[in-house]
Scaffold this active site. Sequence first.
Site, PDB file in Angstrom:
ATOM      1  CD  GLU A  61      -1.811  -2.399   1.308  1.00  0.00           C
ATOM      2  OE1 GLU A  61      -2.463  -3.460   1.075  1.00  0.00           O
ATOM      3  OE2 GLU A  61      -0.602  -2.584   1.951  1.00  0.00           O
ATOM      4  CG  PHE A  87      -5.606  -3.623   3.335  1.00  0.00           C
ATOM      5  CD1 PHE A  87      -5.954  -4.418   4.751  1.00  0.00           C
ATOM      6  CD2 PHE A  87      -5.879  -4.555   2.273  1.00  0.00           C
ATOM      7  CE1 PHE A  87      -6.295  -5.513   4.765  1.00  0.00           C
ATOM      8  CE2 PHE A  87      -6.139  -5.806   2.374  1.00  0.00           C
ATOM      9  CZ  PHE A  87      -6.450  -6.346   3.484  1.00  0.00           C
ATOM     10  CG  HIS A 130     -10.281  -8.395   5.334  1.00  0.00           C
ATOM     11  ND1 HIS A 130      -9.634  -9.286   6.166  1.00  0.00           N
ATOM     12  CD2 HIS A 130      -9.307  -8.389   4.052  1.00  0.00           C
ATOM     13  CE1 HIS A 130      -8.371  -9.528   5.772  1.00  0.00           C
ATOM     14  NE2 HIS A 130      -8.428  -9.242   4.574  1.00  0.00           N
TER      15      HIS A 130
END
Length: 326
Positions: A61, A87, A130
């Site tokens: 990322e 993320f 998530h």
Amino acid sequence: MADVITYREAVAEGIAREMRRDPAVVCLGEDIGAAGGVFKTTVGLHKEFGPERVWDTPISEQAIVGAAMGAAMTGMRPIAEIMFSDFLACCWDYLANEIPKVRYMTGGQVTVPLVVRTANGGGLGFGAQHSQATENWAFTVPGLKIAAPATPADVIGMMAAAVRSDDPVVFFEHKGLLATKGVPPPPDHVVELGRAAVVREGADVTLVALASMVPVALTAAERLAEEHIDAEVIDLRCLVPLDTRTVLGSLAKTSRLVTVEENPYQGGWGATLVSVVADEGFGLLDAPVRRVAAACVPLPFADALEEQVIPTVDKVEASVRDLTSY
């Protein structure tokens, strides 16, 4: 174009429209090329625009957002994908400390016209790492615009506005909405960032929602109508800029407010909106303000438990009933 388009297809269509319009627009992210994205939101882009403009990146990322920042500072308009909004924490230094500050620190000499798009939110049983709705993270950082569309047409229109913005935009695409369908917008459709939409007119109570909570609020409103409670539903669409004018205008009519947000109650955007209403619209209120928000716990995998944490139609209905009887 088809009579209806899915939210998922609208993401790719919105990006494609901007890439056709402006050769400076490029895309980068994990598996966004030939694979078409893990959520199939970039299908067709690699085929149409090729590897020169649609870049598959390593699983980093920091690399994705760092490269996008540099490209944006030197004349390109990158659209960087972070696969899951959770993320964003992996590239938080760039997103919180670098990207939103460049224009200010250079006195406007350098802009960062960058879109960071990401799959956001729960309701699908993806678990604690998530499933988070993380708009509230970005909301604390001055210098970032925050978009969170609820319909396919808004995805396309707000993507256009985001790509054309000279300020960085974090663009939250809700995973729970990807399969939903709507009428495709006309060519050149642009939805100005910071303009909320009144998606249901009503006279008794104002429900303010964002992203996946918009259909939740609308369903609650339809059910409440059977009890002769007439709810107005506002889709905020953006958190920055925040359209408080539309909310206050609605309250002048209904004098009751319920915010419906998937962010945790602690530090959620509803708290900011409510504080503005208390400050600027206190005289409009005939009852206390209610916030329906997620519980302050990590999100469970199990459907039945996740439903306990995230706002539901039943929870919204209960809040409104409580208010209307105040």
